[in-house]
Every structure is written in C-alpha cells, then in structure tokens.
Design an enzyme around this catalytic site. Structure first.
Site, PDB file in Angstrom:
ATOM      1  N   LYS A   4       0.802  -1.223   0.000  1.00 35.46           N
ATOM      2  CA  LYS A   4       0.000   0.000   0.000  1.00 35.46           C
ATOM      3  C   LYS A   4       0.839   1.279   0.000  1.00 35.46           C
ATOM      4  O   LYS A   4       0.472   2.257  -0.647  1.00 35.46           O
ATOM      5  CB  LYS A   4      -0.938   0.013   1.214  1.00 35.46           C
ATOM      6  CG  LYS A   4      -1.940  -1.111   1.172  1.00 35.46           C
ATOM      7  CD  LYS A   4      -3.211  -0.808   1.924  1.00 35.46           C
ATOM      8  CE  LYS A   4      -4.063  -2.074   1.990  1.00 35.46           C
ATOM      9  NZ  LYS A   4      -5.252  -1.928   2.775  1.00 35.46           N
TER      10      LYS A   4
ATOM     11  N   GLU B  15      -2.463   9.220   8.943  1.00 29.21           N
ATOM     12  CA  GLU B  15      -3.411   9.365   7.848  1.00 29.21           C
ATOM     13  C   GLU B  15      -4.574  10.222   8.310  1.00 29.21           C
ATOM     14  O   GLU B  15      -5.042  10.079   9.436  1.00 29.21           O
ATOM     15  CB  GLU B  15      -3.914   7.980   7.485  1.00 29.21           C
ATOM     16  CG  GLU B  15      -4.375   7.813   6.055  1.00 29.21           C
ATOM     17  CD  GLU B  15      -4.752   6.367   5.784  1.00 29.21           C
ATOM     18  OE1 GLU B  15      -3.960   5.673   5.126  1.00 29.21           O
ATOM     19  OE2 GLU B  15      -5.824   5.957   6.258  1.00 29.21           O
TER      20      GLU B  15
ATOM     21  N   HIS C 158     -15.862  -3.880   7.807  1.00 25.38           N
ATOM     22  CA  HIS C 158     -15.084  -3.750   6.575  1.00 25.38           C
ATOM     23  C   HIS C 158     -15.408  -4.799   5.519  1.00 25.38           C
ATOM     24  O   HIS C 158     -14.677  -4.959   4.553  1.00 25.38           O
ATOM     25  CB  HIS C 158     -13.570  -3.759   6.871  1.00 25.38           C
ATOM     26  CG  HIS C 158     -13.173  -2.699   7.851  1.00 25.38           C
ATOM     27  ND1 HIS C 158     -13.091  -1.362   7.520  1.00 25.38           N
ATOM     28  CD2 HIS C 158     -12.899  -2.766   9.173  1.00 25.38           C
ATOM     29  CE1 HIS C 158     -12.773  -0.660   8.595  1.00 25.38           C
ATOM     30  NE2 HIS C 158     -12.644  -1.479   9.609  1.00 25.38           N
TER      31      HIS C 158
ATOM     32  N   ARG D   7      -7.783  -8.192  -8.833  1.00 26.98           N
ATOM     33  CA  ARG D   7      -8.506  -9.446  -9.073  1.00 26.98           C
ATOM     34  C   ARG D   7      -9.896  -9.100  -9.569  1.00 26.98           C
ATOM     35  O   ARG D   7     -10.305  -7.938  -9.558  1.00 26.98           O
ATOM     36  CB  ARG D   7      -8.642 -10.213  -7.763  1.00 26.98           C
ATOM     37  CG  ARG D   7      -9.495  -9.455  -6.756  1.00 26.98           C
ATOM     38  CD  ARG D   7      -9.712 -10.204  -5.460  1.00 26.98           C
ATOM     39  NE  ARG D   7     -10.643  -9.493  -4.608  1.00 26.98           N
ATOM     40  CZ  ARG D   7     -10.329  -8.520  -3.760  1.00 26.98           C
ATOM     41  NH1 ARG D   7      -9.075  -8.130  -3.663  1.00 26.98           N
ATOM     42  NH2 ARG D   7     -11.251  -7.951  -3.021  1.00 26.98           N
TER      43      ARG D   7
END
Lengths: 500, 170
Positions: free
Chosen positions: A119, A203, A238, A295
């Site tokens: 990431k 963040e 999530h 994917r």
C-alpha cells in the site's frame, strides 16, 4: 503474444467457480474444477468438464496449495488458470509459479500485483501520477515531530496506524496534537513490544465516507477502460454487504472525471486484465484513492448488469493477448443494479456463522433478477470456507425499480437449514435513508438498522401468527380426522373429488 | 390452548371447533373463526389454506411445549402454553436454576481457537470464556451468567457441534 486458451483450471470453489465455468462453456473452453474433501458434491464439481481432487478440507492444504494446484493443472493439460477471488487470486508467487510452468495466469502480472499489494509503495506511485490519495505520511513516521507536522498539514482528526498488524488492529484516533502525542507514545511502545520496532504512519481520518470503486480493464496493448463506478458503502466490519451502480452521488461529469483518474492509476502500475480502483469520498465530494484490488471482485455482476459486458469473458480475452474492441466513449451506463450478499450468518444473533445441509431452497426469478450461487437442494454449507452463499442481484431501469425488484426477490428467496442475512436486506430495501441514497460506511450504526430489522421481524411474525397456530393445530393432531384428510388428499385426485 | 408466537407479547388462543364436508375444519384463532383446509401433508410439512390464503409450514423441531417451524419461508417458534407449563415455570423460578443452566453451550458448530478464561476463577455474565472459529470468522462464547467457572470442557483445537457443552459455571 497471443495464445488461444482451450482449457482453464479454476483455482477456486463456490459461486465464483461456477461463474467461471459458465463463461468457459459460453466460449467452448474446457473447464477443469478442483475440489477438497469437503466439496466433493459441490455444484462447481458437477458442472465442470473435468474435476480433480486436491486435498483435505482445510484451505491451506487444498485451495491455497499452490504446488498441488499447478501440478494438477499440468496433469490436466490446462492452458490457463483462473484464480477467482480470495484464495490465490492476489498472490504474486502463485502468478509467477504459473508463468514458470508455462500456464497462463488469468489476471495481472506478478510485478503489478507486488506493487498494488504494497500500500505504501502504491501510494507513492499514485502521488507521482497525480492520483489524489488520502492526506497523510508517505511512509513511516520517524518521530513525534514528523507526525505532528504531517497531522497539521493533513488536518485533524488523524489516524495513527501501525505498519504491521492488519485487520483494524493498532489503529488509534487523535483529535488534536496533545492527543496525538499521547497516542504516539503508546502506539510506539506497543509496536516495539510486538514487532521489535515502532513503525507508524499518519493518515487523515475521514468521516461519513462513502466507498466508491471503479471497475477497470487493461489489455496487453496498453488500452485501459473504466467500466463505471460501484457504490459499496454499506458494510459491516469492513466487509461489503450491498453494492450498487450507479452511485447516488456520482453524476456523469464526476463519473468521467474520476474514471479518468482510475485509468491513470492502472496505467501507473502497468496493470493487466481486470481490476478495481477503490476510492473514499468525503461529504464534500472529494475522492481519495486507497488501493487497487488486483482481481475480479465478488461484486463484478453489478457492473455486468449496467454495461451488458461479460467480465470473465473479457478477462479470458485479455489473457489470450486480445485487444479491447470498444472505446471508452462507446460505453454507456444502462439502468441501475443492486447486489445483496446473502451470507450464512444469523443477523439476529450477532451474525453468528450458520453451517450445515440446505435440504431445500427456492431461488427468486422474474424480470431483472440474477442469482449467482452454489446452493441447490441438498447441498452443504461448510464451516471451512467463507459465509457467502449467494449473490442476489436486481436490475431496473431506475433505482426505484431495481430496489423494489430486490425487495420482492428477497421475499421469494427461501433457504432451509441455515440462517441467512436475508432479513437484514429486506429491512434496508425499505429504509428511507437507503431510498434517499444517504449512505456511508457507518450506515448500519448510524441509522440503527439492526433495531429496525428486529422490529420488522416482529411485524412479520404478527402476520404469520395465525397461520403458525394453524400449523401447530395440524401438527399436534388437534385437528380430528387428520388421518382421514391425509388419506383423502393423497389417494384421491382433484378430478374425482369434483365429480363426487 | 394458548399459544405464544415468536416474540409477540399477546398470546393467541387456538382450537378446533368442527369439521366440515370437504376436508376442512373450522378453527377459532385469536377470537375469530377461520376455515382451515389441508391441501397436502408430508413428513413434517403441511400445505393449507387458512380462509383464502395459501400457507406452507415445515415443522423443524417439536419439543414438549414448543414447535420450531418455517412458516411461509420464515422461521418461527410457537410455544404451547397451558396451566401446567405455567406451574412448572413458576416452580423453576422459585427453586433457582436447574442443572441445565450450569452448562455454557455452543450456539454454532466450530473449532476452539482460544480458551479465554481460567477454571476456578469467578466470571461475570458476558465475559469471554472460549473463542470458536467457523467460516473464517471468530465467535466469542460469553458466560451466560455470573458465577464460578468450575470447568472448561474443551481445549484448543477441539471441534464442537451445536449445543455441545463448552464450560460449567456454578
């Protein structure tokens, strides 16, 4: 470099294996299934042209067993492997192993996967490509001062995340510098204790966010196309529950603007085949790139319904070296599609997993209804694999038509033997906030949906109460002459009764 | 006979009044009369008309005082309530919890991945005793009451079925 694929080994199970098998059949390609001990009677095994046993139930020894799978592919003479989603679909080592063994991996290159899987590296590449990312540190923060500087620039509140330890662990919230200082101390200590070093990054904390992703496809000739957005804001822990296209907050201009950014993102990592660029959108309408899913995703049928495209066939075409035949401006969004992920979980009991045999099931049909599932009467829902048992999709000419079709399809959907999340979706389809398009990743808590679901269940019980009592009267023999009724209804036909 | 349907507060009274010619019976449910016509019956399954509405019932489990069923595709539990059950309920409340209440049972089949409490310690209702894994999810099994955790009957790696006893709390 173009190679015609004549056979595909599907390195997966459940509904996605069946999905790929169907695309293979459409294209006249031989489908090769693999199965563990647990899946010997699974529908994908029944439908494939050939099926090979690859190991015991546990995923590590079967669907994640790279060596065994590649070996099986060679024995079966498969030209290519389709990894589905989950399992080995984003494993660059597996992709490389296929390459080394002369088997086409239907998906991105291992190089692209390695980049999208990291990431921080991916974020750096995106910044260079001028793709907007979540404000925050570019990498690990060395000390408190750096953390404070970055937090000032990004704007409070901020999240302090551990570079190691995923799944929501090690995430702390700081509303101002003082709190940041406290959290930084604790987080560093924790990180050092657990991993030997204090690797943290900062963040910006975005509130009331919507999760909006763009479907992409890129061929080996450098052609990239975006296939519009999907809004996937309704989630729990999530995990996505409902996805839809179009997003209620994306107009044509925004679609073109963010679509173009998404295309830039996949170009920047030299991506190949199908993928999804995920964004978070804040209440002010700003989009921030978070990651590329390298994917085919669970929710791909949503895009298929509004574009008319077959994504699995496109994947196979790209894997064969074919060039995409359509231009971006040829694509038009048609109508609205909603998907509900039907999971084998009890929404009335903290979503406890529910496993076992499904003695009977009744799938919904009708205009605009699509069901991707591995269920059939008598099938087994296993505790060794994930809880998704069916994807129910409804397409309509507009949002309201698709929403109402979904509601009625949920009513028709009957699955015996296991608990499912169908009641939760019934409640959501009628929820005024959902109807207004008022979505965010905290939707369930924000509008107390689980409470509403319990109220709805009470109402439904009221409606069925008399029939339930009647059933008990029948069952417990309170109905005298029940024997006589059994006899007469089973031996005499209606014709005779009418004549008599 | 009185029936408690699901979580509904009001009881429903149900009785059969009489049979009619064409395989129907007249029943009285919740103070109103209805025609009940059995269309088809199989093992634990009924298709019937209640007045003019079609219904399908599948009996899943029959206990002494309750019936678990799927009625028109919806799961529902109907409890039979008689004077006797009332007396029994009152007795068990006065006499304290019966033997069955000591057992902490599993609601789901799964594998034990973690033992979170120590036998011989005091636990409170809601404390996590055992963590099970199923369908790639972890489910915490919490103490159903305050008490002394006498014994944990499973260990890491044990596979459990629904209703298996995991621990004993006294």
């Amino acid at each position: 470099m173009s190679k015609k694929i004549t056979s595909i080994l599907i390195a997966n199970r459940g509904e996605i294996a069946l999905r790929v098998i169907r695309a293979c059949r459409d294209l006249g390609i031989k489908s090769i299934a693999i199965y563990s001990d647990e899946d010997i009677r699974a529908v994908h095994v029944k439908r494939a042209d050939e099926a090979y046993h690859i190991g015991p139930a546990a995923p590590a020894q079967s669907y994640l067993n790279m060596t065994k799978i590649v070996e099986t592919a060679k024995t079966a003479g498969a030209d290519a492997i389709h990894p589905g989603y989950g399992f080995l679909s984003e494993n660059e080592n597996f992709s490389e192993m296929c390459d080394k063994n002369g088997i086409i991996f239907i998906g991105p290159t291992s190089k692209a996967m390695e980049l999208t899987g990291d990431k921080m590296k991916c974020k750096a590449v995106m910044k260079k490509a001028k793709v907007p990312t979540v404000p925050g540190s570019d990498g690990i923060v060395e000390d408190m001062q750096e953390a404070a500087d970055i937090a000032d620039e990004a704007g409070y509140p901020v999240l302090l995340k551990s570079a190691f330890g995923g799944g929501g662990r090690g995430i702390r919230l700081a509303n101002d510098e003082k709190q940041l200082r406290q959290e930084f101390e604790m987080a560093s200590a924790e990180s050092r204790a657990a991993f030997g070093k204090a690797a943290l990054f900062v963040e910006k904390y975005l509130e009331r966010i919507r999760h909006i992703e763009f479907q992409l496809i890129r061929d080996s000739h450098g052609n990239s196309r975006h296939l519009f957005e999907r809004e996937c804001s309704i989630q729990r822990r999530h995990q996505k529950l409902i996805e839809m296209s179009p997003s209620p907050v994306v107009d044509q201009k925004t679609r073109e603007r963010i679509g173009e950014i998404a295309v830039r993102a996949v170009d920047a990592v030299d991506y190949l085949n199908a993928g999804t660029a995920e964004f978070l959108r804040d209440p002010q309408g700003n989009f921030y790139f978070i990651e590329i899913n390298s994917r085919l995703q669970v929710e791909h049928p949503v895009t298929e319904l509004v574009t008319g495209l077959d994504l699995v066939k496109l994947q196979i075409g790209v894997a064969q070296g074919e060039e995409l035949t359509f231009k971006q401006q040829d694509l038009k969004m048609n109508g609205c599609a909603i998907e509900c992920r039907i999971n084998a979980e009890d929404p009335f009991y903290e979503f406890a997993p529910s496993t076992g045999i499904v003695p009977n099931c009744n799938l919904p049909y009708g205009p605009g209804i699509r069901v991707d599932t591995y269920l059939y009467p008598g099938c087994n829902v296993s505790g060794y694999y994930d809880s998704l048992v069916a994807k129910l999709l409804a397409w309509g000419r507009n949002f309201d038509e698709s929403r109402i079709r979904m509601k009625n399809a949920l009513d028709e959907f009957m699955i015996e033997g296991i608990n499912t999340t169908i009641p939760l979706y019934k409640t959501i389809m009628d929820d005024p906030n959902f109807i207004k398009g008022e979505l965010s990743t905290d939707y369930l808590e924000r509008f107390k949906i689980l409470n509403k679901m319990r109220e709805d269940a009470k109402e439904a019980a009221k409606k069925s109460a008399k029939a339930a009592v009647a059933a008990v009267l029948l069952q417990s023999g309170f109905v005298r002459k029940t024997e006589a009724i059994h006899q007469s209804s089973m031996t005499k036909s209606n014709w005779k009764m009418m004549r008599g | 006979m009185q029936f408690k349907v699901g979580d509904l507060a009001e009881m429903l009274e149900g009785e059969v009044l009489r049979t009619t010619d064409n395989n129907s019976v007249v029943v009285k449910i919740g103070g109103k009369q209805h025609t009940l016509q059995l269309l088809k019956s199989g093992t634990d399954e009924f298709e019937f008309l209640l007045d003019n509405s079609f219904h399908h019932a599948k009996i899943l489990q029959v206990g002494t005082a309750e019936v678990k069923m799927m009625i028109d595709g919806q799961p529902l539990v109907v409890k039979k309530h008689s004077k006797l059950t009332e007396v029994l309920e009152k007795a068990s409340a006065i006499g304290g919890v019966g033997g069955g209440d000591r057992n902490l049972t599993s609601q789901i089949p799964g594998r034990v991945v973690n033992i979170a409490a120590k036998p011989g310690t005091e636990v409170k209702k809601g404390d996590v005793i055992v963590v099970l894994e199923s369908m790639k999810m972890q489910v915490a099994v919490k103490a159903h009451k305050d008490g002394n955790l006498k014994e944990i009957k499973v260990k890491q790696g044990t596979s459990v079925a629904r209703n298996d006893v995991l621990a004993v709390i006294e």
